[in-house]
Design a protein around this motif. Structure first.
Motif, mmCIF file in Angstrom:
data_model
loop_
_atom_site.group_PDB
_atom_site.id
_atom_site.type_symbol
_atom_site.label_atom_id
_atom_site.label_comp_id
_atom_site.label_asym_id
_atom_site.label_seq_id
_atom_site.Cartn_x
_atom_site.Cartn_y
_atom_site.Cartn_z
ATOM 1 N N MET A 88 0.800 -1.606 0.634
ATOM 2 C CA MET A 88 -0.492 -0.096 0.074
ATOM 3 C C MET A 88 0.920 1.626 -0.558
ATOM 4 N N SER A 89 2.429 1.421 0.659
ATOM 5 C CA SER A 89 2.611 2.335 0.811
ATOM 6 C C SER A 89 3.794 2.135 -0.128
ATOM 7 N N ASP A 90 3.808 1.784 -1.414
ATOM 8 C CA ASP A 90 4.018 1.820 -2.770
ATOM 9 C C ASP A 90 3.148 2.112 -3.382
ATOM 10 N N ASP A 91 2.191 2.083 -3.787
ATOM 11 C CA ASP A 91 0.728 3.193 -4.256
ATOM 12 C C ASP A 91 0.876 4.278 -3.978
ATOM 13 N N LEU A 92 1.202 4.789 -2.837
ATOM 14 C CA LEU A 92 0.628 6.245 -2.345
ATOM 15 C C LEU A 92 2.385 7.034 -2.634
ATOM 16 N N ASP A 93 3.510 7.098 -2.378
ATOM 17 C CA ASP A 93 4.379 7.000 -3.053
ATOM 18 C C ASP A 93 4.403 7.282 -5.025
ATOM 19 N N LYS A 94 4.341 6.038 -5.523
ATOM 20 C CA LYS A 94 3.993 6.443 -6.368
ATOM 21 C C LYS A 94 2.922 7.628 -6.951
#
Length: 187
Positions: A1-7
């Motif tokens: 989920m944090s990767d999606d937010l970063d992206k």
């Protein structure tokens, strides 16, 4: 989920940099915004949603773990859920596990390599003789079920996971038994 937010945040920053790039004039920005009006509205909506989620007081990042990392095939088994405490200090990790009848100076957050479960302890008890492996597997970490093999003794503390058990009568010892595969998780 944090990767999606970063992206998502990177895409927002790129779009912002693109709209504020030197050499672009107002008419070019107006044409681009006319062509991408729907995406701008969508982007604004997503940004607002993201901010709402991050600032929601009920949104909490507390870590909840079950005593064992492995999933249990027995759906009806009773497991205790532990909440990780929030600490701002640096966490220590011991090279060798220290256990004893008192908590001060000893490892209180211990895990087992063999069964991958947290080690629990009960102060003021000792084992009533031989404890079988299956008894530990079936009754860990439920104190009410384990009480049938425990007897009260003020000078002792028992430690157990799903595969190993021991009792300690000293305030603090370094665990050096090669059969006990426990390690300090940090405290």
């Amino acid at each position: 989920m944090s990767d999606d937010l970063d992206k998502f945040l990177e895409e927002l920053q790129d779009a912002e940099k693109k709209s504020m790039a030197p050499g672009t004039n107002a008419s070019a920005l107006n044409k681009e915004s006319m062509n991408s009006g729907a995406s701008t509205v969508r982007q604004d909506s997503l940004t607002k949603d993201l901010e709402d989620i991050l600032h929601d007081p009920e949104f909490s990042a507390t870590v909840v773990q079950s005593p064992c990392r492995r999933s249990s095939s027995n759906v009806n088994s009773i497991t205790t859920v532990y909440s990780a405490p929030r600490r701002t200090s640096v966490k220590m990790k011991c090279n060798r596990v220290r256990i004893g009848t008192i908590d001060k100076g000893n490892c209180v957050n211990v895990q087992c390599f063999k069964c991958d479960c947290r080690v629990v302890s009960f102060s003021g008890y000792t084992w009533k003789g031989k404890v079988e492996y299956l008894f530990l597997r079936n009754n860990y970490p439920d104190f009410d079920k384990l009480q049938s093999k425990l007897k009260s003794s003020k000078k002792y503390r028992v430690y157990l996971c799903q595969c190993t058990h021991l009792e300690v009568s000293e305030e603090s010892i370094v665990l050096e038994d090669p059969d006990v595969k426990w390690f300090c998780v940090r405290h």
